[in-house]
Design a protein around this motif. Structure first.
Motif, PDB file in Angstrom:
ATOM      1  N   ASP A   1       0.935  -1.050   0.051  1.00 16.35           N
ATOM      2  CA  ASP A   1       0.017  -0.008  -0.002  1.00 16.35           C
ATOM      3  C   ASP A   1       0.937   1.169  -0.077  1.00 16.35           C
ATOM      4  O   ASP A   1       0.497   2.416   0.379  1.00 16.35           O
ATOM      5  CB  ASP A   1      -0.824  -0.100   1.070  1.00 16.35           C
ATOM      6  CG  ASP A   1      -0.017  -0.027   2.529  1.00 16.35           C
ATOM      7  OD1 ASP A   1       0.965  -0.172   2.643  1.00 16.35           O
ATOM      8  OD2 ASP A   1      -0.722   0.373   3.546  1.00 16.35           O
ATOM      9  N   ALA A   2       2.402   1.232  -0.474  1.00 20.51           N
ATOM     10  CA  ALA A   2       3.070   2.227  -0.514  1.00 20.51           C
ATOM     11  C   ALA A   2       2.246   3.485  -1.317  1.00 20.51           C
ATOM     12  O   ALA A   2       1.736   3.236  -2.484  1.00 20.51           O
ATOM     13  CB  ALA A   2       4.246   1.935  -1.336  1.00 20.51           C
ATOM     14  N   PRO A   3       2.391   4.643  -0.956  1.00 19.19           N
ATOM     15  CA  PRO A   3       1.695   5.849  -1.667  1.00 19.19           C
ATOM     16  C   PRO A   3       2.356   6.087  -3.054  1.00 19.19           C
ATOM     17  O   PRO A   3       1.601   6.825  -3.814  1.00 19.19           O
ATOM     18  CB  PRO A   3       1.803   6.939  -0.696  1.00 19.19           C
ATOM     19  CG  PRO A   3       2.906   6.686   0.122  1.00 19.19           C
ATOM     20  CD  PRO A   3       3.031   5.136   0.427  1.00 19.19           C
ATOM     21  N   GLU A   4       3.458   5.778  -3.210  1.00 17.09           N
ATOM     22  CA  GLU A   4       4.270   5.850  -4.589  1.00 17.09           C
ATOM     23  C   GLU A   4       4.718   5.069  -5.130  1.00 17.09           C
ATOM     24  O   GLU A   4       4.509   3.637  -4.681  1.00 17.09           O
ATOM     25  CB  GLU A   4       5.651   6.835  -4.118  1.00 17.09           C
ATOM     26  CG  GLU A   4       5.258   8.325  -3.390  1.00 17.09           C
ATOM     27  CD  GLU A   4       6.700   8.965  -3.125  1.00 17.09           C
ATOM     28  OE1 GLU A   4       6.893  10.059  -3.613  1.00 17.09           O
ATOM     29  OE2 GLU A   4       7.415   8.568  -2.167  1.00 17.09           O
ATOM     30  N   PRO A   5       5.034   5.019  -6.512  1.00 12.49           N
ATOM     31  CA  PRO A   5       5.572   3.809  -7.239  1.00 12.49           C
ATOM     32  C   PRO A   5       6.489   2.854  -6.726  1.00 12.49           C
ATOM     33  O   PRO A   5       7.416   3.391  -5.935  1.00 12.49           O
ATOM     34  CB  PRO A   5       5.852   4.433  -8.482  1.00 12.49           C
ATOM     35  CG  PRO A   5       5.310   5.751  -8.896  1.00 12.49           C
ATOM     36  CD  PRO A   5       5.215   6.113  -7.372  1.00 12.49           C
ATOM     37  N   ILE A   6       6.440   1.538  -6.415  1.00 10.84           N
ATOM     38  CA  ILE A   6       7.023   0.646  -5.933  1.00 10.84           C
ATOM     39  C   ILE A   6       8.067   0.113  -6.677  1.00 10.84           C
ATOM     40  O   ILE A   6       7.977  -0.284  -7.902  1.00 10.84           O
ATOM     41  CB  ILE A   6       6.296  -0.321  -5.275  1.00 10.84           C
ATOM     42  CG1 ILE A   6       5.257  -0.006  -4.312  1.00 10.84           C
ATOM     43  CG2 ILE A   6       7.050  -1.674  -4.764  1.00 10.84           C
ATOM     44  CD1 ILE A   6       4.140  -0.795  -3.769  1.00 10.84           C
ATOM     45  N   ALA A   7       9.412   0.201  -6.271  1.00  7.55           N
ATOM     46  CA  ALA A   7      10.693  -0.315  -6.874  1.00  7.55           C
ATOM     47  C   ALA A   7      10.843  -1.982  -6.671  1.00  7.55           C
ATOM     48  O   ALA A   7      11.015  -2.678  -7.552  1.00  7.55           O
ATOM     49  CB  ALA A   7      11.917   0.147  -6.506  1.00  7.55           C
ATOM     50  N   LEU A   8      10.496  -2.478  -5.397  1.00  7.02           N
ATOM     51  CA  LEU A   8      10.614  -3.991  -4.970  1.00  7.02           C
ATOM     52  C   LEU A   8       9.498  -4.403  -4.336  1.00  7.02           C
ATOM     53  O   LEU A   8       8.974  -3.819  -2.980  1.00  7.02           O
ATOM     54  CB  LEU A   8      11.949  -4.289  -4.287  1.00  7.02           C
ATOM     55  CG  LEU A   8      13.317  -3.775  -5.120  1.00  7.02           C
ATOM     56  CD1 LEU A   8      14.396  -4.002  -4.086  1.00  7.02           C
ATOM     57  CD2 LEU A   8      13.434  -4.698  -6.233  1.00  7.02           C
ATOM     58  N   ASP A   9       8.685  -5.043  -4.756  1.00  9.68           N
ATOM     59  CA  ASP A   9       7.392  -5.431  -3.944  1.00  9.68           C
ATOM     60  C   ASP A   9       7.631  -7.123  -3.517  1.00  9.68           C
ATOM     61  O   ASP A   9       6.705  -7.275  -2.697  1.00  9.68           O
ATOM     62  CB  ASP A   9       6.247  -5.625  -5.053  1.00  9.68           C
ATOM     63  CG  ASP A   9       6.280  -6.532  -6.120  1.00  9.68           C
ATOM     64  OD1 ASP A   9       7.301  -7.083  -6.272  1.00  9.68           O
ATOM     65  OD2 ASP A   9       5.228  -6.602  -6.825  1.00  9.68           O
ATOM     66  N   ARG A  10       8.625  -7.771  -3.623  1.00  8.22           N
ATOM     67  CA  ARG A  10       8.760  -9.019  -3.028  1.00  8.22           C
ATOM     68  C   ARG A  10      10.369  -9.048  -2.991  1.00  8.22           C
ATOM     69  O   ARG A  10      11.155  -8.529  -3.542  1.00  8.22           O
ATOM     70  CB  ARG A  10       8.156 -10.068  -4.225  1.00  8.22           C
ATOM     71  CG  ARG A  10       6.764 -10.271  -3.968  1.00  8.22           C
ATOM     72  CD  ARG A  10       6.362 -11.120  -5.302  1.00  8.22           C
ATOM     73  NE  ARG A  10       6.658 -10.360  -6.498  1.00  8.22           N
ATOM     74  CZ  ARG A  10       6.825 -11.025  -7.843  1.00  8.22           C
ATOM     75  NH1 ARG A  10       6.817 -12.289  -7.608  1.00  8.22           N
ATOM     76  NH2 ARG A  10       7.028 -10.277  -8.590  1.00  8.22           N
ATOM     77  N   ARG A  11      10.630 -10.277  -2.269  1.00  4.82           N
ATOM     78  CA  ARG A  11      12.071 -10.540  -2.167  1.00  4.82           C
ATOM     79  C   ARG A  11      12.880 -10.778  -3.603  1.00  4.82           C
ATOM     80  O   ARG A  11      11.814 -11.607  -4.447  1.00  4.82           O
ATOM     81  CB  ARG A  11      12.349 -11.912  -1.223  1.00  4.82           C
ATOM     82  CG  ARG A  11      12.023 -11.509   0.290  1.00  4.82           C
ATOM     83  CD  ARG A  11      12.175 -12.706   1.037  1.00  4.82           C
ATOM     84  NE  ARG A  11      11.713 -13.986   0.491  1.00  4.82           N
ATOM     85  CZ  ARG A  11      12.050 -15.051   0.569  1.00  4.82           C
ATOM     86  NH1 ARG A  11      13.335 -15.585   0.995  1.00  4.82           N
ATOM     87  NH2 ARG A  11      11.484 -16.236   0.087  1.00  4.82           N
ATOM     88  N   PRO A  12      14.024 -10.656  -3.769  1.00  4.14           N
ATOM     89  CA  PRO A  12      14.472 -10.954  -5.064  1.00  4.14           C
ATOM     90  C   PRO A  12      14.526 -12.295  -5.577  1.00  4.14           C
ATOM     91  O   PRO A  12      14.217 -12.496  -6.865  1.00  4.14           O
ATOM     92  CB  PRO A  12      15.869 -10.218  -4.782  1.00  4.14           C
ATOM     93  CG  PRO A  12      16.022 -10.485  -3.709  1.00  4.14           C
ATOM     94  CD  PRO A  12      14.993  -9.859  -2.749  1.00  4.14           C
ATOM     95  N   ILE A  13      14.604 -13.422  -4.629  1.00  2.00           N
ATOM     96  CA  ILE A  13      14.833 -14.550  -4.885  1.00  2.00           C
ATOM     97  C   ILE A  13      13.146 -15.134  -5.568  1.00  2.00           C
ATOM     98  O   ILE A  13      13.087 -15.727  -6.296  1.00  2.00           O
ATOM     99  CB  ILE A  13      15.095 -15.678  -3.827  1.00  2.00           C
ATOM    100  CG1 ILE A  13      15.098 -17.108  -4.438  1.00  2.00           C
ATOM    101  CG2 ILE A  13      14.005 -15.441  -2.727  1.00  2.00           C
ATOM    102  CD1 ILE A  13      16.433 -17.321  -5.297  1.00  2.00           C
TER     103      ILE A  13
END
Length: 500
Positions: free
Chosen positions: A276-288
């Motif tokens: 629910d971040a208010p700005e565009p998300i760079a990483l939404d999950r763990r990289p693996i």
């Protein structure tokens, strides 16, 4: 040069005999991340009137080791081009420094050796430490500000690099150490779709044990306590931290490193952002997870490390933490990679640690006497294994080249700084065979040195990858011409095939 934000005037510099290039330094690519913009995604710079002087670097981003040129207003980049006419491949470099130090300035990253290879080089400043990677773990401060700065710089490249003689449709990103971790994250992030075409990671990937902070709230609460701010209300916490002078924040974010270093994530590092971040998300999950499910844009990559990457770190740790060997001897579980999820004190843990001790140093106690063997183990643990795992998984969807840099010569400047007579190349040595590093050199390297030959070869391989997407000293067209020439020689001379 006219950019989308305004005009800049650079300089011409020398890259050797009968060789000059164009240099544009200190170009702002985003609005100053100060005041209400602190702990927020970067926004494009609004521009400036008149002609901006681009003959000197902009301010460096604040670091724990305060330097004279630092300022919170630090989002600048530098462009170096052999020609302003035509289009050529672009190589964007992300510097290392443990997410808390460094800059893109030419004291360490002078790009003059790249110029004869006909590429445009861009070096970038991004927010560091608490200012670049603070996160509350929720929507109040989702984090990854420094990573998003790099995204904004890549957007600037798309808008403007053609005016500097670069091709916005052929962009290679490369970085070293923490910069390589950020490069790998950039290849995974949905924010970079259409911005990058290739990537090179030197001694760093998103799978490194120190490259992702899984518990950012712990360090946010500690920072809030240092300024007597509430920790239960994260919105109030962030509002309060935005009022603190940046230098006080940087100092409060400094902690004594855990023993041993690099087995733990850095306090302020990339994080998984809340949904629910208010700005565009760079990483939404763990990289693996992102790698395993293939939810990223597969691009050609080079991944590598030096054969004694950890020696430099081991020497630094001995200075900071003289008891580090005792820590390993008293707690063998430290030898067990924590991401293997083996319980401390279990028979499995004892078996793994004993196997490692036997394999690397024949079961001896860890001491300065086996520093070379210990450094090899830590190199495999901290650098080789994560890089090879990343390469193996990415190779299922795109071409991936792997290198190990083990050459030792006059340009192994980081190795020379350790003073250790142990054979091998250490962390950062490979960069000295790409960039001009006047802040590291104590004397000029003679032109007859074999290290110059190695540098020329490495530059040719790296720039050929940027140009063509493959990793070779010469183009395939050149190889084909060579083979045709050999065939003609054979046909004309009747030399036996084995002699050809």
């Amino acid at each position: 040069i006219t950019t989308s934000e305004g005009q800049v005037q650079g300089t011409t510099e020398s890259c050797g005999l009968f060789c000059t290039f164009y240099s544009f330094k200190g170009i702002p690519y985003a609005e100053p991340p100060t005041g209400t913009r602190r702990f927020s995604n970067p926004v494009p710079h609004s521009g400036w009137p008149g002609v901006r002087d681009a003959s000197a670097h902009g301010s460096s981003c604040p670091t724990p080791d305060m330097i004279a040129t630092e300022n919170e207003d630090c989002l600048f980049l530098n462009v170096y081009s052999p020609s302003l006419i035509g289009t050529r491949p672009v190589m964007v470099f992300v510097h290392g420094g443990g997410f808390s130090g460094g800059s893109g300035d030419d004291g360490w990253y002078g790009s003059r050796y790249f110029m004869p290879e006909n590429v445009v080089v861009v070096t970038v400043n991004y927010r560091l430490g608490v200012l670049g990677f603070f996160s509350t773990g929720d929507r109040s401060a989702s984090g990854n500000w420094g990573l998003k700065d790099c995204v904004e710089a890549l957007r600037w490249v798309q808008r403007n690099i053609i005016a500097f003689g670069g091709d916005p449709n052929n962009v290679t990103i490369f970085g070293q150490s923490a910069g390589a971790v950020l490069v790998h994250f950039l290849t995974l992030s949905p924010l970079t779709t259409g911005l990058i075409d290739r990537a090179i990671t030197h001694s760093g990937s998103a799978l490194h044990s120190w490259g992702l902070q899984p518990n950012p709230r712990k360090y946010a609460d500690r920072l809030a306590a240092a300024f007597s701010l509430p920790s239960t209300d994260t919105a109030a916490m962030v509002a309060g931290l935005k009022q603190i002078p940046y230098r006080d924040l940087v100092v409060a974010g400094m902690v004594e490193p855990e023993v041993p270093m690099l087995l733990h994530p850095f306090d302020f590092a990339p994080v998984v952002e809340p949904a629910d971040a208010p700005e565009p998300i760079a990483l939404d999950r763990r990289p693996i997870e992102m790698i395993e499910d293939g939810s990223y844009n597969p691009i050609p990559m080079i991944a590598g490390f030096t054969d004694l990457d950890s020696l430099f770190v081991a020497v630094a740790e001995l200075i900071v933490n003289p008891g580090v060997f005792d820590a390993f001897n008293n707690n063998p579980h430290l030898l067990v990679p924590f991401f293997w999820n083996i319980a401390q004190g279990s028979p499995e843990s004892a078996a793994v640690s004993q196997a490692f001790k036997q394999y690397y140093w024949q079961g001896q106690s860890i001491s300065i006497a086996i520093l070379a063997e210990f450094s090899l183990f830590m190199t495999d643990y901290q650098f080789a294994y994560p890089q090879l795992e990343m390469a193996k998984r990415h190779a299922l969807r795109s071409s991936v080249y792997v290198y190990q840099f083990s050459y030792e010569g006059d340009l192994n400047l980081f190795k020379q700084a350790t003073g250790m007579p142990i054979p091998g190349a250490v962390h950062g040595d490979d960069l000295c065979y790409l960039f001009d590093t006047p802040d590291l050199r104590t004397e000029e390297i003679p032109q007859t040195s074999h290290a110059i030959t190695v540098r020329n070869r490495m530059l040719r391989m790296w720039t050929n990858f940027a140009k063509y997407g493959y990793y070779t000293l010469c183009s395939l067209l050149f190889v084909r011409r060579c083979l045709n020439a050999l065939n003609h020689i054979y046909l004309a001379s009747h030399v036996p095939p084995d002699r050809v």
